[in-house]
Design a protein around this motif. Structure first.
Motif, PDB file in Angstrom:
ATOM      1  N   ILE A  11       1.034  -1.169   0.012  1.00 14.76           N
ATOM      2  CA  ILE A  11      -0.005   0.115   0.248  1.00 14.76           C
ATOM      3  C   ILE A  11       1.171   0.551   0.307  1.00 14.76           C
ATOM      4  CG2 ILE A  11      -1.937   1.723   1.235  1.00 14.76           C
ATOM      5  CD1 ILE A  11      -2.778  -0.982   0.043  1.00 14.76           C
ATOM      6  N   ALA A  12       0.844   2.084  -0.774  1.00 13.56           N
ATOM      7  CA  ALA A  12       1.180   3.665  -1.042  1.00 13.56           C
ATOM      8  C   ALA A  12       0.229   4.411  -0.999  1.00 13.56           C
ATOM      9  CB  ALA A  12       1.629   3.302  -2.303  1.00 13.56           C
ATOM     10  N   VAL A  13       1.091   5.626  -0.253  1.00 11.42           N
ATOM     11  CA  VAL A  13       0.065   7.169   0.413  1.00 11.42           C
ATOM     12  C   VAL A  13       0.908   7.452  -0.126  1.00 11.42           C
ATOM     13  CG1 VAL A  13      -1.118   8.107   2.226  1.00 11.42           C
ATOM     14  CG2 VAL A  13      -0.886   5.351   2.253  1.00 11.42           C
ATOM     15  N   PRO A  14       0.607   8.332  -1.071  1.00  8.79           N
ATOM     16  CA  PRO A  14       1.070   9.767  -1.422  1.00  8.79           C
ATOM     17  C   PRO A  14       0.571  11.779  -0.244  1.00  8.79           C
ATOM     18  CG  PRO A  14      -0.822   9.068  -3.277  1.00  8.79           C
ATOM     19  CD  PRO A  14      -0.491   8.552  -2.132  1.00  8.79           C
ATOM     20  N   VAL A  34       4.648   6.272 -10.192  1.00 11.21           N
ATOM     21  CA  VAL A  34       4.311   5.050  -9.773  1.00 11.21           C
ATOM     22  C   VAL A  34       3.516   3.905 -10.315  1.00 11.21           C
ATOM     23  CG1 VAL A  34       3.647   3.658  -7.397  1.00 11.21           C
ATOM     24  CG2 VAL A  34       4.426   5.808  -6.829  1.00 11.21           C
ATOM     25  N   TRP A  35       2.037   4.716 -10.714  1.00  9.73           N
ATOM     26  CA  TRP A  35       1.078   4.026 -11.871  1.00  9.73           C
ATOM     27  C   TRP A  35       2.069   3.892 -12.947  1.00  9.73           C
ATOM     28  CZ3 TRP A  35      -4.587   4.970 -12.032  1.00  9.73           C
ATOM     29  CH2 TRP A  35      -5.290   4.304 -11.847  1.00  9.73           C
ATOM     30  N   LEU A  36       3.084   4.334 -13.918  1.00 10.15           N
ATOM     31  CA  LEU A  36       4.281   4.480 -14.815  1.00 10.15           C
ATOM     32  C   LEU A  36       5.100   3.166 -14.698  1.00 10.15           C
ATOM     33  CD1 LEU A  36       3.916   8.008 -16.403  1.00 10.15           C
ATOM     34  CD2 LEU A  36       3.006   6.005 -17.276  1.00 10.15           C
ATOM     35  N   LEU A  37       5.999   3.676 -13.585  1.00 13.28           N
ATOM     36  CA  LEU A  37       6.611   2.371 -13.113  1.00 13.28           C
ATOM     37  C   LEU A  37       5.780   1.164 -12.826  1.00 13.28           C
ATOM     38  CD1 LEU A  37       9.094   4.766 -10.354  1.00 13.28           C
ATOM     39  CD2 LEU A  37       9.088   3.486 -12.856  1.00 13.28           C
ATOM     40  N   ALA A  38       4.835   0.994 -12.471  1.00 14.85           N
ATOM     41  CA  ALA A  38       4.382  -0.234 -11.591  1.00 14.85           C
ATOM     42  C   ALA A  38       4.092  -0.962 -12.851  1.00 14.85           C
ATOM     43  CB  ALA A  38       2.951  -0.184 -11.130  1.00 14.85           C
ATOM     44  N   THR A  39       3.275  -0.064 -14.046  1.00 11.96           N
ATOM     45  CA  THR A  39       2.803  -0.768 -15.394  1.00 11.96           C
ATOM     46  C   THR A  39       3.939  -0.987 -16.082  1.00 11.96           C
ATOM     47  OG1 THR A  39       0.723   1.065 -15.644  1.00 11.96           O
ATOM     48  CG2 THR A  39       1.761  -0.699 -17.843  1.00 11.96           C
ATOM     49  N   ALA A  40       5.010  -0.564 -16.186  1.00 12.42           N
ATOM     50  CA  ALA A  40       6.299  -0.804 -17.303  1.00 12.42           C
ATOM     51  C   ALA A  40       6.780  -2.505 -16.495  1.00 12.42           C
ATOM     52  CB  ALA A  40       7.299  -0.112 -16.739  1.00 12.42           C
ATOM     53  N   MET A  45      -1.981  -1.511 -10.385  1.00 13.80           N
ATOM     54  CA  MET A  45      -1.415  -0.291  -8.986  1.00 13.80           C
ATOM     55  C   MET A  45      -3.819  -0.363  -9.021  1.00 13.80           C
ATOM     56  SD  MET A  45      -2.411   2.762  -8.042  1.00 13.80           S
ATOM     57  CE  MET A  45      -2.568   3.996  -8.832  1.00 13.80           C
ATOM     58  N   SER A  46      -4.184  -0.909  -8.359  1.00 14.44           N
ATOM     59  CA  SER A  46      -5.584   0.257  -7.760  1.00 14.44           C
ATOM     60  C   SER A  46      -5.444   1.141  -6.969  1.00 14.44           C
ATOM     61  CB  SER A  46      -6.116  -1.028  -7.477  1.00 14.44           C
ATOM     62  OG  SER A  46      -6.000  -2.333  -8.302  1.00 14.44           O
ATOM     63  N   PRO A  47      -6.442   2.296  -7.132  1.00 12.80           N
ATOM     64  CA  PRO A  47      -6.486   4.081  -6.552  1.00 12.80           C
ATOM     65  C   PRO A  47      -7.600   2.722  -5.787  1.00 12.80           C
ATOM     66  CG  PRO A  47      -7.082   3.969  -8.544  1.00 12.80           C
ATOM     67  CD  PRO A  47      -6.456   2.388  -8.697  1.00 12.80           C
ATOM     68  N   LEU A  48      -7.627   3.256  -4.386  1.00  9.57           N
ATOM     69  CA  LEU A  48      -8.696   3.328  -3.374  1.00  9.57           C
ATOM     70  C   LEU A  48      -8.718   4.366  -2.883  1.00  9.57           C
ATOM     71  CD1 LEU A  48      -7.153  -0.174  -2.474  1.00  9.57           C
ATOM     72  CD2 LEU A  48      -8.483   0.418  -3.995  1.00  9.57           C
ATOM     73  N   ARG A  76      -3.006   0.430  -4.029  1.00  9.68           N
ATOM     74  CA  ARG A  76      -2.813  -0.770  -3.797  1.00  9.68           C
ATOM     75  C   ARG A  76      -1.746  -1.333  -4.933  1.00  9.68           C
ATOM     76  NH1 ARG A  76      -3.731  -5.422  -5.788  1.00  9.68           N
ATOM     77  NH2 ARG A  76      -3.770  -7.618  -4.404  1.00  9.68           N
ATOM     78  N   LEU A  77      -0.468  -1.956  -4.908  1.00  6.45           N
ATOM     79  CA  LEU A  77       0.595  -2.633  -5.712  1.00  6.45           C
ATOM     80  C   LEU A  77       0.800  -3.288  -5.176  1.00  6.45           C
ATOM     81  CD1 LEU A  77       2.912   0.580  -4.650  1.00  6.45           C
ATOM     82  CD2 LEU A  77       1.847   0.165  -7.177  1.00  6.45           C
ATOM     83  N   GLY A  78       0.509  -4.527  -5.876  1.00  5.88           N
ATOM     84  CA  GLY A  78       0.708  -5.746  -6.308  1.00  5.88           C
ATOM     85  C   GLY A  78       0.544  -6.951  -7.949  1.00  5.88           C
ATOM     86  N   HIS A  79      -0.093  -8.320  -7.546  1.00  2.00           N
ATOM     87  CA  HIS A  79       0.010  -9.432  -8.422  1.00  2.00           C
ATOM     88  C   HIS A  79      -1.389  -9.282  -9.116  1.00  2.00           C
ATOM     89  CE1 HIS A  79       4.400  -8.608 -10.372  1.00  2.00           C
ATOM     90  NE2 HIS A  79       4.647  -8.615  -8.852  1.00  2.00           N
TER      91      HIS A  79
END
Length: 102
Positions: A11-14, A34-40, A45-48, A76-79
């Motif tokens: 879980i990441a929190v800006p 963060v979203w672009l890095l996760a995608t690459a 990444m799911s925004p909550l 939320r960052l995961g596979h």
């Protein structure tokens, strides 16, 4: 049947110290990064945002010891399983070319 996602996601929190316009801008830039890095690199990444819509939870999750910081989003960052492909639109469709008022 839906496949389960990862059991222990990150879980990441800006968060920023204040809620000024520049703070919102910086939090948005961090989210984008963060979203672009996760995608690459593979994780999803799911925004909550729902948890932060409640003032009591927003205060509880505030990053500063004096609870004055401003959290902007939980991420939320995961596979997880592959999602469906979203159909794209042509630039002409997006920008209204070829429409009576386009």
């Amino acid at each position: 049947m839906a496949q389960s996602s990862e059991k222990d996601p990150a879980i990441a929190v800006p968060a920023t110290r204040h809620g000024r316009r520049t703070d919102w801008l910086h939090a948005g830039q961090a989210l984008q990064h963060v979203w672009l890095l996760a995608t690459a690199h593979g994780p999803r990444m799911s925004p909550l945002h729902q948890a932060l819509e409640r003032p009591d939870l927003r205060e509880f999750l505030s990053p500063g010891p004096d609870r004055t910081g401003r959290m902007h989003l939980l991420m939320r960052l995961g596979h997880g399983p592959e999602g469906a492909v979203t159909p794209g639109s042509t630039p002409g469709h997006v920008f209204g070319e070829g429409r009576p008022n386009g």
